[in-house]
Design a protein around this motif. Structure first.
Motif, PDB file in Angstrom:
ATOM      1  N   PRO A  25       0.835  -1.206   0.000  1.00 19.11           N
ATOM      2  CA  PRO A  25       0.000   0.000   0.000  1.00 19.11           C
ATOM      3  C   PRO A  25       0.871   1.258   0.000  1.00 19.11           C
ATOM      4  O   PRO A  25       1.996   1.248   0.480  1.00 19.11           O
ATOM      5  N   ILE A  26       0.314   2.306  -0.543  1.00 24.72           N
ATOM      6  CA  ILE A  26       0.970   3.604  -0.564  1.00 24.72           C
ATOM      7  C   ILE A  26       0.147   4.507   0.327  1.00 24.72           C
ATOM      8  O   ILE A  26      -1.038   4.730   0.073  1.00 24.72           O
ATOM      9  N   THR A  27       0.764   5.031   1.366  1.00 21.66           N
ATOM     10  CA  THR A  27       0.021   5.750   2.392  1.00 21.66           C
ATOM     11  C   THR A  27       0.910   6.776   3.083  1.00 21.66           C
ATOM     12  O   THR A  27       2.125   6.772   2.910  1.00 21.66           O
ATOM     13  N   THR A  28       0.297   7.619   3.871  1.00 19.73           N
ATOM     14  CA  THR A  28       1.052   8.511   4.757  1.00 19.73           C
ATOM     15  C   THR A  28       1.115   7.926   6.153  1.00 19.73           C
ATOM     16  O   THR A  28       1.849   8.400   7.004  1.00 19.73           O
ATOM     17  N   ASN A  29       0.323   6.887   6.389  1.00 23.76           N
ATOM     18  CA  ASN A  29       0.167   6.326   7.724  1.00 23.76           C
ATOM     19  C   ASN A  29       0.744   4.911   7.790  1.00 23.76           C
ATOM     20  O   ASN A  29       0.078   3.945   7.411  1.00 23.76           O
ATOM     21  N   LYS A  30       1.952   4.779   8.305  1.00 26.88           N
ATOM     22  CA  LYS A  30       2.583   3.455   8.369  1.00 26.88           C
ATOM     23  C   LYS A  30       1.903   2.527   9.376  1.00 26.88           C
ATOM     24  O   LYS A  30       2.157   1.337   9.402  1.00 26.88           O
ATOM     25  N   PRO A  43       5.513  10.957   2.703  1.00 26.56           N
ATOM     26  CA  PRO A  43       5.327  12.000   3.717  1.00 26.56           C
ATOM     27  C   PRO A  43       4.706  13.263   3.117  1.00 26.56           C
ATOM     28  O   PRO A  43       5.408  14.194   2.737  1.00 26.56           O
ATOM     29  N   ALA A  44       3.399  13.268   2.996  1.00 23.07           N
ATOM     30  CA  ALA A  44       2.691  14.398   2.399  1.00 23.07           C
ATOM     31  C   ALA A  44       1.439  14.699   3.212  1.00 23.07           C
ATOM     32  O   ALA A  44       0.974  13.874   3.992  1.00 23.07           O
ATOM     33  N   ALA A  45       0.897  15.873   3.000  1.00 21.37           N
ATOM     34  CA  ALA A  45      -0.316  16.290   3.706  1.00 21.37           C
ATOM     35  C   ALA A  45      -1.536  15.552   3.150  1.00 21.37           C
ATOM     36  O   ALA A  45      -1.622  15.281   1.958  1.00 21.37           O
ATOM     37  N   THR A  46      -2.458  15.214   4.044  1.00 18.68           N
ATOM     38  CA  THR A  46      -3.715  14.573   3.659  1.00 18.68           C
ATOM     39  C   THR A  46      -4.880  15.414   4.184  1.00 18.68           C
ATOM     40  O   THR A  46      -4.685  16.393   4.901  1.00 18.68           O
ATOM     41  N   LYS A  47      -6.080  14.981   3.874  1.00 15.95           N
ATOM     42  CA  LYS A  47      -7.263  15.699   4.349  1.00 15.95           C
ATOM     43  C   LYS A  47      -7.449  15.552   5.852  1.00 15.95           C
ATOM     44  O   LYS A  47      -8.221  16.266   6.470  1.00 15.95           O
ATOM     45  N   TYR A  48      -6.734  14.612   6.486  1.00 16.34           N
ATOM     46  CA  TYR A  48      -6.884  14.369   7.923  1.00 16.34           C
ATOM     47  C   TYR A  48      -6.009  15.286   8.781  1.00 16.34           C
ATOM     48  O   TYR A  48      -6.238  15.382   9.975  1.00 16.34           O
ATOM     49  N   HIS A  49      -5.027  15.929   8.186  1.00 21.67           N
ATOM     50  CA  HIS A  49      -4.121  16.833   8.916  1.00 21.67           C
ATOM     51  C   HIS A  49      -3.567  16.180  10.180  1.00 21.67           C
ATOM     52  O   HIS A  49      -3.677  16.722  11.279  1.00 21.67           O
ATOM     53  N   GLY A  68       2.484  15.801  12.382  1.00 22.08           N
ATOM     54  CA  GLY A  68       3.686  15.427  11.651  1.00 22.08           C
ATOM     55  C   GLY A  68       3.574  15.574  10.141  1.00 22.08           C
ATOM     56  O   GLY A  68       4.584  15.497   9.446  1.00 22.08           O
ATOM     57  N   GLU A  69       2.363  15.764   9.621  1.00 23.10           N
ATOM     58  CA  GLU A  69       2.221  15.985   8.186  1.00 23.10           C
ATOM     59  C   GLU A  69       2.703  17.389   7.839  1.00 23.10           C
ATOM     60  O   GLU A  69       2.516  18.319   8.616  1.00 23.10           O
ATOM     61  N   PRO A  70       3.317  17.554   6.675  1.00 20.78           N
ATOM     62  CA  PRO A  70       3.770  18.887   6.289  1.00 20.78           C
ATOM     63  C   PRO A  70       2.588  19.815   6.026  1.00 20.78           C
ATOM     64  O   PRO A  70       1.498  19.349   5.678  1.00 20.78           O
ATOM     65  N   GLY A  71       2.806  21.078   6.204  1.00 20.09           N
ATOM     66  CA  GLY A  71       1.773  22.061   5.896  1.00 20.09           C
ATOM     67  C   GLY A  71       1.644  22.246   4.397  1.00 20.09           C
ATOM     68  O   GLY A  71       2.571  21.976   3.641  1.00 20.09           O
TER      69      GLY A  71
END
Length: 90
Positions: free
Chosen positions: A13-18, A33-39, A42-45
């Protein structure tokens, strides 16, 4: 995903959440490591709405992987094989 696993494919899977639930049943994980709709902390602005930064980042990473995969002596054969495998799972 389960159809892919049943056919013997490796699933990453490709995700921001390991720590995602799906990661525990997969063969590996690719963390972007990118911003998502969940903010999440640790996610970048970003000024981009919702998950646009993540979507664009994934697109670029996957394009790079595919281009690297096709860099063989026989690009036509590699492209045909990739097309057959992709179509098989649609």
């Amino acid at each position: 995903m389960f159809q892919s696993k049943e056919m013997g494919a490796k699933v990453f899977p490709i995700t921001t959440n390991k720590e995602s639930k799906i990661a525990s049943i997969c063969d590996g994980i690719l963390v972007i490591p990118a911003a998502t709709k969940y903010h999440r902390p640790g996610e970048p602005g970003t000024i981009q709405p919702l998950g646009n930064q993540f979507d664009q980042s994934v697109h670029l990473v996957l394009d790079a992987i595919i281009i690297g995969t096709l860099q063989t002596d026989n690009q036509d054969t590699a492209y045909e094989e990739m097309t057959k495998r992709h179509t098989n799972l649609e």
